[in-house]
Scaffold this motif. Structure first.
Motif, PDB file in Angstrom:
ATOM      1  N   GLU A  81       0.831  -1.197   0.000  1.00 12.21           N
ATOM      2  CA  GLU A  81       0.000   0.000   0.000  1.00 12.21           C
ATOM      3  C   GLU A  81       0.872   1.256   0.000  1.00 12.21           C
ATOM      4  OE1 GLU A  81      -2.303  -0.753   3.555  1.00 12.21           O
ATOM      5  OE2 GLU A  81      -3.673  -2.057   2.447  1.00 12.21           O
ATOM      6  N   GLY A  82       0.755   2.053  -1.069  1.00 13.71           N
ATOM      7  CA  GLY A  82       1.543   3.275  -1.215  1.00 13.71           C
ATOM      8  C   GLY A  82       0.779   4.499  -0.741  1.00 13.71           C
ATOM      9  N   HIS A  83       1.543   5.492  -0.259  1.00 12.19           N
ATOM     10  CA  HIS A  83       0.970   6.728   0.280  1.00 12.19           C
ATOM     11  C   HIS A  83       1.828   7.922  -0.143  1.00 12.19           C
ATOM     12  CE1 HIS A  83      -1.645   4.408   2.990  1.00 12.19           C
ATOM     13  NE2 HIS A  83      -0.615   3.583   3.059  1.00 12.19           N
ATOM     14  N   THR A  84       1.237   9.113  -0.070  1.00 10.70           N
ATOM     15  CA  THR A  84       1.950  10.352  -0.390  1.00 10.70           C
ATOM     16  C   THR A  84       1.688  11.397   0.692  1.00 10.70           C
ATOM     17  OG1 THR A  84       0.118  11.361  -1.610  1.00 10.70           O
ATOM     18  CG2 THR A  84       1.633   9.964  -2.885  1.00 10.70           C
ATOM     19  N   ASP A  85       2.406  12.516   0.570  1.00  9.97           N
ATOM     20  CA  ASP A  85       2.077  13.654   1.420  1.00  9.97           C
ATOM     21  C   ASP A  85       0.919  14.413   0.771  1.00  9.97           C
ATOM     22  OD1 ASP A  85       3.149  15.313  -0.599  1.00  9.97           O
ATOM     23  OD2 ASP A  85       5.086  15.472   0.399  1.00  9.97           O
ATOM     24  N   SER A  86       0.596  15.592   1.281  1.00  6.57           N
ATOM     25  CA  SER A  86      -0.615  16.293   0.839  1.00  6.57           C
ATOM     26  C   SER A  86      -0.388  17.265  -0.316  1.00  6.57           C
ATOM     27  CB  SER A  86      -1.220  17.058   2.021  1.00  6.57           C
ATOM     28  OG  SER A  86      -0.303  18.030   2.482  1.00  6.57           O
ATOM     29  N   ILE A  87       0.838  17.413  -0.786  1.00  7.09           N
ATOM     30  CA  ILE A  87       1.094  18.364  -1.862  1.00  7.09           C
ATOM     31  C   ILE A  87       0.742  17.718  -3.199  1.00  7.09           C
ATOM     32  CG2 ILE A  87       2.889  19.671  -3.072  1.00  7.09           C
ATOM     33  CD1 ILE A  87       4.222  20.103  -0.379  1.00  7.09           C
ATOM     34  N   GLY A  88      -0.030  18.438  -4.000  1.00  8.97           N
ATOM     35  CA  GLY A  88      -0.429  17.934  -5.313  1.00  8.97           C
ATOM     36  C   GLY A  88      -1.888  17.532  -5.328  1.00  8.97           C
ATOM     37  N   SER A  89      -2.403  17.316  -6.525  1.00  8.09           N
ATOM     38  CA  SER A  89      -3.820  16.954  -6.675  1.00  8.09           C
ATOM     39  C   SER A  89      -4.035  15.512  -6.215  1.00  8.09           C
ATOM     40  CB  SER A  89      -4.248  17.093  -8.137  1.00  8.09           C
ATOM     41  OG  SER A  89      -3.658  16.060  -8.919  1.00  8.09           O
ATOM     42  N   SER A  90      -5.276  15.208  -5.903  1.00  4.79           N
ATOM     43  CA  SER A  90      -5.618  13.848  -5.481  1.00  4.79           C
ATOM     44  C   SER A  90      -5.297  12.843  -6.576  1.00  4.79           C
ATOM     45  CB  SER A  90      -7.094  13.757  -5.104  1.00  4.79           C
ATOM     46  OG  SER A  90      -7.332  14.505  -3.936  1.00  4.79           O
TER      47      SER A  90
END
Length: 167
Positions: free
Chosen positions: A90-99
């Protein structure tokens, strides 16, 4: 004693006692913890958090340290006592950028980790890859006053491996 030595002793004890036909969640948890991974038992199975596999901003490239850690995990997952379990990456990102962008990036991160596991002998048919984007942060992306939180964002750029309980 090193963590790898403790893990080896644990594995030998399982073999000697004849309890090595299939890892229980507890045994898998203890083995991965003994190797230095932060793990937790969850209703889905055993979750392995990979703090060494944080990603650089806007990247899905694995570091050399990440490759080494994934080789260690691959060794556990290819063991016959774990070989019947499914694996969620399961991959995740921070909050910068579009969904939409972050969902693609997080899937690319999950793919990078899954591909590393496959290159270490894990059967790709056992692996499900998911990208969650910025939906499930484990740290605040911003401070309470609204300023950027680079340390929190770094923690959110991650991949988790769930070794699914087949019972």
């Amino acid at each position: 004693m090193t963590k790898k030595t403790v893990s080896l002793i644990f594995l030998l004890a399982l073999l000697i006692t004849g309890c090595a036909s299939q890892y229980s969640n507890r045994q898998l948890f203890e083995l991965l913890e003994g190797m230095g991974f932060r793990t937790v038992q969850h209703e889905k199975g055993v979750v392995v958090f990979l703090p060494e596999v944080y990603f650089e901003f806007d990247s899905s490239q694995l570091t050399a340290v990440a490759q080494e850690k994934l080789s260690d995990i691959g060794g556990v997952l290819t063991d016959p006592r774990a070989s019947s379990r499914r694996i969620l990456v399961e991959g995740h990102t921070d909050s910068i950028g579009s969904s939409a962008y972050n969902e693609t990036l997080s899937l690319n991160r999950a793919d990078a980790v899954a591909d590393a596991l496959v290159s270490n002998g894990v059967d790709d048919r056992r692996i499900t890859r998911r990208g969650y984007g910025k939906k499930y942060p484990i740290a605040p992306n911003t401070m309470q006053d609204g300023r950027d939180n680079p340390e929190g964002r770094a923690q959110n750029r991650r991949v988790e491996i769930v070794v699914v309980d087949n019972h």
